[in-house]
Design an enzyme around this catalytic site. Structure first.
Site, mmCIF file in Angstrom:
data_model
loop_
_atom_site.group_PDB
_atom_site.id
_atom_site.type_symbol
_atom_site.label_atom_id
_atom_site.label_comp_id
_atom_site.label_asym_id
_atom_site.label_seq_id
_atom_site.Cartn_x
_atom_site.Cartn_y
_atom_site.Cartn_z
ATOM 1 N N PHE A 129 0.856 -1.182 0.000
ATOM 2 C CA PHE A 129 0.000 0.000 0.000
ATOM 3 C C PHE A 129 0.899 1.242 0.000
ATOM 4 O O PHE A 129 1.925 1.261 0.690
ATOM 5 C CB PHE A 129 -0.913 -0.010 1.224
ATOM 6 C CG PHE A 129 -1.975 1.052 1.197
ATOM 7 C CD1 PHE A 129 -3.119 0.886 0.424
ATOM 8 C CD2 PHE A 129 -1.825 2.228 1.915
ATOM 9 C CE1 PHE A 129 -4.090 1.871 0.375
ATOM 10 C CE2 PHE A 129 -2.790 3.207 1.865
ATOM 11 C CZ PHE A 129 -3.936 3.038 1.098
ATOM 12 N N ASP A 201 2.058 -5.785 8.018
ATOM 13 C CA ASP A 201 0.873 -4.932 7.904
ATOM 14 C C ASP A 201 -0.337 -5.863 7.839
ATOM 15 O O ASP A 201 -0.496 -6.624 6.882
ATOM 16 C CB ASP A 201 0.966 -4.076 6.636
ATOM 17 C CG ASP A 201 -0.222 -3.136 6.475
ATOM 18 O OD1 ASP A 201 -1.336 -3.483 6.928
ATOM 19 O OD2 ASP A 201 -0.062 -2.066 5.864
ATOM 20 N N TYR A 226 -10.671 -0.214 11.078
ATOM 21 C CA TYR A 226 -11.913 0.238 10.451
ATOM 22 C C TYR A 226 -12.340 -0.619 9.263
ATOM 23 O O TYR A 226 -13.363 -0.355 8.651
ATOM 24 C CB TYR A 226 -11.808 1.701 10.015
ATOM 25 C CG TYR A 226 -10.551 2.091 9.276
ATOM 26 C CD1 TYR A 226 -10.369 1.765 7.939
ATOM 27 C CD2 TYR A 226 -9.551 2.797 9.931
ATOM 28 C CE1 TYR A 226 -9.213 2.118 7.272
ATOM 29 C CE2 TYR A 226 -8.380 3.148 9.267
ATOM 30 C CZ TYR A 226 -8.224 2.812 7.938
ATOM 31 O OH TYR A 226 -7.070 3.165 7.279
ATOM 32 N N LYS A 227 -11.568 -1.660 8.944
ATOM 33 C CA LYS A 227 -11.959 -2.547 7.841
ATOM 34 C C LYS A 227 -12.775 -3.712 8.397
ATOM 35 O O LYS A 227 -13.945 -3.553 8.735
ATOM 36 C CB LYS A 227 -10.714 -3.010 7.087
ATOM 37 C CG LYS A 227 -9.902 -1.867 6.458
ATOM 38 C CD LYS A 227 -8.743 -2.399 5.654
ATOM 39 C CE LYS A 227 -7.785 -1.298 5.224
ATOM 40 N NZ LYS A 227 -8.395 -0.301 4.342
ATOM 41 N N ARG A 375 -12.714 -4.446 -6.690
ATOM 42 C CA ARG A 375 -12.419 -5.204 -5.481
ATOM 43 C C ARG A 375 -13.715 -5.470 -4.710
ATOM 44 O O ARG A 375 -14.516 -4.559 -4.500
ATOM 45 C CB ARG A 375 -11.453 -4.458 -4.573
ATOM 46 C CG ARG A 375 -10.115 -4.094 -5.201
ATOM 47 C CD ARG A 375 -9.136 -3.597 -4.148
ATOM 48 N NE ARG A 375 -9.755 -2.636 -3.238
ATOM 49 C CZ ARG A 375 -9.272 -2.318 -2.044
ATOM 50 N NH1 ARG A 375 -8.175 -2.902 -1.605
ATOM 51 N NH2 ARG A 375 -9.879 -1.426 -1.290
#
Length: 401
Positions: A129, A201, A226-227, A375
């Protein structure tokens, strides 16, 4: 074909042992939400927790709520850390919550590199990322390290050439774009055999995969909440540091709450014992209380069972794509092998940037990455096989029109 897939979806959903968990979330009626790999759906317990936080804990308790028994704001970073840690396969006292993912990545990368002061190479994933790559470059510049981008597939070759020079390896557990899952224990051992440390990560893994950080001998890990953990927009990040590193890890951001005696207000920094030294700034109380309520959605959930349902969902989605998207210009990007998938399926199509918002207008919310990736993130606590079929049927209709 559609009729057969619909029957299979219904049968799979009826047999799902976690189907009751869907009631733990407030999902908009008529919406198929497959973007939990970016922002998790709202857990049902959060609105009331927020009302209590604002009206009682803050409104009535005022500053006393920092240490009041019925609020205990000060202990939130460690208290939440242990709850997140249980989902990561981490024993108590090794995970802390606070600050942003970017801050925690920077702090942890630097702390790891400082534990190998005689080495000058930092390896990071070429497909990481962007924030992770930017921060690795920043840490390299600050510490005088060479930063090199390598694929996890090429780690063995890279360490065979420069293992003695490598201080830190920084990889994602799941690739954010493709949804490919990397072998955390195997890659960790490969790095350790060369004397390097690893910073993982877990942003696209925490709450979606069965993880065993202690058993896998992981050094450090950072992730957002938050995912798949559904902590809410901007929810604070977590950092895991194996107990063996606590006494010697030195972070660049030495905030007052990580001090051994934070209220002594001394002029020099002395890190707290244990994981407490990974604390930095004042806890973001409202966000943390929302996360604390959100994590309750995992109560009683076996992570192995959750992983099995995740694979069932993503596998069925791929089956629907194979049966319904043939000849419509789609390409599967995510690996077909279950052990190589996270909880996300990525497709490639030249019209991805218009297909995703068009599908959202029809109530099917996914995600796009320019120029051509679609996605779809599956949260096994609230997504269904019927959701997967509806998403593919919507793509078929949009393309044919």
């Amino acid at each position: 074909m559609t009729s057969r897939l619909s029957s299979r979806a219904a049968a799979l959903d009826a047999a799902n042992p976690l189907r009751h968990c869907r009631e733990r979330f407030l999902l908009p009626e008529g919406t198929t939400y497959l973007d939990g790999n970016s922002l998790g759906a709202l857990p049902a317990a959060v609105p009331e927790a927020m009302r209590d936080a604002v009206t009682r804990q803050w409104g009535s308790g005022l500053i006393g709520s920092w240490f009041a028994e019925d609020a205990a704001w000060w202990g939130l970073p460690e208290r939440l850390g242990d709850r997140v840690g249980r989902l990561l396969g981490a024993g108590p006292g090794q995970t802390v919550v606070g600050d942003s993912t970017s801050v925690q990545i920077f702090n942890t990368l630097t702390a790891a590199a400082r534990l190998r002061p005689d080495r000058e190479l930092l390896l990071t994933d070429a497909g990481h990322f962007p924030t992770d790559v930017y921060l690795a470059d920043s840490v390299g510049e600050m510490l005088g390290l060479e930063v090199r981008r390598v694929s996890p597939k090429s780690l063995g070759d890279a360490l065979e050439r420069d293992g003695a020079r490598t201080a830190v390896v920084a990889f994602p557990a799941v690739d954010f774009a493709t949804g490919e899952r990397w072998d955390v224990p195997a890659l960790t051992k490969t790095a350790h055999d060369a004397g390097a440390l690893v910073v993982w990560d877990l942003c696209h893994a925490a709450g979606a995969l069965e993880l065993e950080l202690d058993a896998w001998n992981v050094d450090f890990a950072v992730g957002c909440t938050y995912k798949y953990l559904s902590g809410g927009p901007g929810a604070p990040a977590f950092v895991y540091a194996a107990r063996r590193h606590h006494a010697t890890m030195r972070q660049p951001l030495t905030g007052w709450t990580g001090h051994a005696e934070p209220f002594a207000m001394r002029g020099t920094y002395e890190g707290a014992e244990g994981i407490g030294r990974a604390r930095i700034g004042t806890p973001t109380v409202l966000s943390m209380l929302a996360l604390e309520a959100a994590i309750g959605a995992f109560d009683g959930v076996d992570m192995g069972e959750l992983r099995a349902q995740s694979l069932s969902l993503t596998g069925f989605f791929i089956e629907c794509c194979d049966g319904l998207l043939d000849g419509l210009g789609f390409e599967l990007v995510t690996p077909r092998e279950p052990e190589r998938r996270g909880s996300q399926v990525t497709l490639r199509h030249p019209d991805a940037v218009t297909l995703v918002p068009a599908a959202a207008e029809r109530g099917v919310v996914g995600d796009k990455r320019e120029p051509d990736l679609l996605r779809y993130g599956f949260n096994a606590l609230y997504n269904t096989h019927a959701d997967a079929l509806r998403a593919v049927e919507t793509l078929v209709d949009l393309v044919k029109r």
